[in-house]
Write an enzyme that holds these catalytic residues in place. Sequence first.
Site, mmCIF file in Angstrom:
data_model
loop_
_atom_site.group_PDB
_atom_site.id
_atom_site.type_symbol
_atom_site.label_atom_id
_atom_site.label_comp_id
_atom_site.label_asym_id
_atom_site.label_seq_id
_atom_site.Cartn_x
_atom_site.Cartn_y
_atom_site.Cartn_z
ATOM 1 N N ARG A 1 2.713 -2.126 -3.272
ATOM 2 C CA ARG A 1 1.875 -1.683 -1.871
ATOM 3 C C ARG A 1 1.530 -2.878 -1.129
ATOM 4 O O ARG A 1 0.809 -3.134 -0.530
ATOM 5 C CB ARG A 1 0.603 -1.053 -2.225
ATOM 6 C CG ARG A 1 0.804 0.263 -3.261
ATOM 7 C CD ARG A 1 -0.562 1.340 -3.172
ATOM 8 N NE ARG A 1 -0.469 2.103 -3.873
ATOM 9 C CZ ARG A 1 -1.645 2.359 -4.986
ATOM 10 N NH1 ARG A 1 -2.492 1.482 -5.077
ATOM 11 N NH2 ARG A 1 -1.295 3.266 -5.677
ATOM 12 N N ARG A 19 -1.551 -1.408 3.823
ATOM 13 C CA ARG A 19 -2.901 -1.263 3.073
ATOM 14 C C ARG A 19 -3.815 -2.220 3.361
ATOM 15 O O ARG A 19 -4.883 -2.037 4.292
ATOM 16 C CB ARG A 19 -2.569 -1.029 1.899
ATOM 17 C CG ARG A 19 -1.990 0.264 1.619
ATOM 18 C CD ARG A 19 -1.761 0.728 0.090
ATOM 19 N NE ARG A 19 -3.213 0.962 -0.448
ATOM 20 C CZ ARG A 19 -3.378 2.095 -1.059
ATOM 21 N NH1 ARG A 19 -2.627 3.060 -1.034
ATOM 22 N NH2 ARG A 19 -4.626 2.148 -1.736
ATOM 23 N N ARG A 61 0.171 0.944 12.425
ATOM 24 C CA ARG A 61 0.015 2.471 12.064
ATOM 25 C C ARG A 61 -0.877 3.054 12.669
ATOM 26 O O ARG A 61 -1.000 4.486 12.728
ATOM 27 C CB ARG A 61 -0.334 2.360 10.716
ATOM 28 C CG ARG A 61 0.821 2.172 9.642
ATOM 29 C CD ARG A 61 1.670 3.582 9.336
ATOM 30 N NE ARG A 61 0.705 4.763 9.403
ATOM 31 C CZ ARG A 61 -0.064 5.257 8.311
ATOM 32 N NH1 ARG A 61 0.059 4.404 7.106
ATOM 33 N NH2 ARG A 61 -0.605 6.301 8.488
ATOM 34 N N ASP A 70 7.278 6.526 1.094
ATOM 35 C CA ASP A 70 6.395 7.084 0.059
ATOM 36 C C ASP A 70 7.286 8.125 -0.849
ATOM 37 O O ASP A 70 8.285 8.445 -0.353
ATOM 38 C CB ASP A 70 5.394 8.232 1.036
ATOM 39 C CG ASP A 70 4.304 8.909 0.066
ATOM 40 O OD1 ASP A 70 3.282 8.225 0.066
ATOM 41 O OD2 ASP A 70 4.578 9.817 -0.590
ATOM 42 N N TYR A 128 3.222 16.432 -8.511
ATOM 43 C CA TYR A 128 2.689 16.678 -7.186
ATOM 44 C C TYR A 128 3.346 18.267 -6.589
ATOM 45 O O TYR A 128 2.455 19.036 -6.307
ATOM 46 C CB TYR A 128 3.421 15.744 -5.970
ATOM 47 C CG TYR A 128 2.549 14.429 -6.114
ATOM 48 C CD1 TYR A 128 1.163 14.425 -5.860
ATOM 49 C CD2 TYR A 128 3.315 13.325 -6.260
ATOM 50 C CE1 TYR A 128 0.476 13.220 -5.655
ATOM 51 C CE2 TYR A 128 2.402 12.095 -6.462
ATOM 52 C CZ TYR A 128 0.836 12.002 -6.141
ATOM 53 O OH TYR A 128 0.416 11.064 -5.928
#
Length: 356
Positions: free
Chosen positions: A37, A41, A50, A86, A161
């Site tokens: 990551r 972030r 973003r 992702d 998921y």
Amino acid sequence: MSANDPLPGKPNDPHDSAFLRACRREPVPHTPVWFMRQAGRSLPEYRKVRQGIAMLDSCMRPELVTEITLQPVRRHGVDAAVYFSDIVVPLKAIGVDLDIKPGVGPVVEEPVRTRADLERLRPLEPGDVAYVTEAVRLLTRELGGTPLIGFAGAPFTLASYLVEGGPSRNHERTKALMYGDPELWAALLDRLAVITSTFLRVQIEAGASAVQLFDSWAGALSEADYRRSVMPASAKVFESVAHYGVPRIHFGVGTGELLGAMGEAGADVVGADWRVPLDEAARRIGPGKAVQGNLDPAVLFAPREAVEVQARRVLDAARGLEGHVFNLGHGVLPETDPDALTRLVGYVHEETASGS
């Protein structure tokens, strides 16, 4: 300095980089560093580019993916870039109705729980993710001698998921399917293994120098369940890209009891989270594998001296291992001070430089 310029001590050819040499368990000029990551972030420049763009949309814009992937390389001087994406991107690409909701994570509109649901998961074609090919090609031109790590979610984590419909604390529906209908479960993971394999092959063929398979939720399993119900699908993914000769990295969270099995699944490098010291992790993984990790991400909120003490412990535990890639034991936390990451990279490089 542009991204094309090699950082001090780094070659122009990614193949000779400290990162790839460590993955191959060869001598290195210093212990290489990258962070999970790291592409975003915690970086203000990431939040700026973003702004107003949904996560999945940002993953489908090659120029934006390139910029975000390069940002930590420029700022921190890390030894490898990791492709910004992702884990649900290949699922979205084959038509699964899902979205990444801020503060929640991936949410699937129609969970996969029956054989009819399984049929909705068609194979991924390279043309479905042409934006990935374009972004990787752009990146490898810009990165010069800095290797690019390809990125994919492992079949079990993707299945969780899909079956749960979103993030889950206990994975109860996932485990109910795994225990209650093992044939359907095996078919689901096999289908996801094929999709994931294609997603990694696209990245490698476009120029990625290594790949990492993220099995974020595998730590929810016992070793017996992992070996019986999950490991075959992960092994299929690793085998599908073996002929490319690029290092294959396997990582999961809370997988201390699974490290041996994860090593057997076919990776060249196994990542350990912060719960197991690296020397013990290497013992569990077994010979013939490099080890990646494993500073607790929360340590970066401590004062600089404390961070260095903890980083030193990681380096001491890794002393004598055939190959070590320094990383965190999980991803960079969003509120992390970017300067703490930059200082950590410098500290590891200085402490491990040949002749120091």
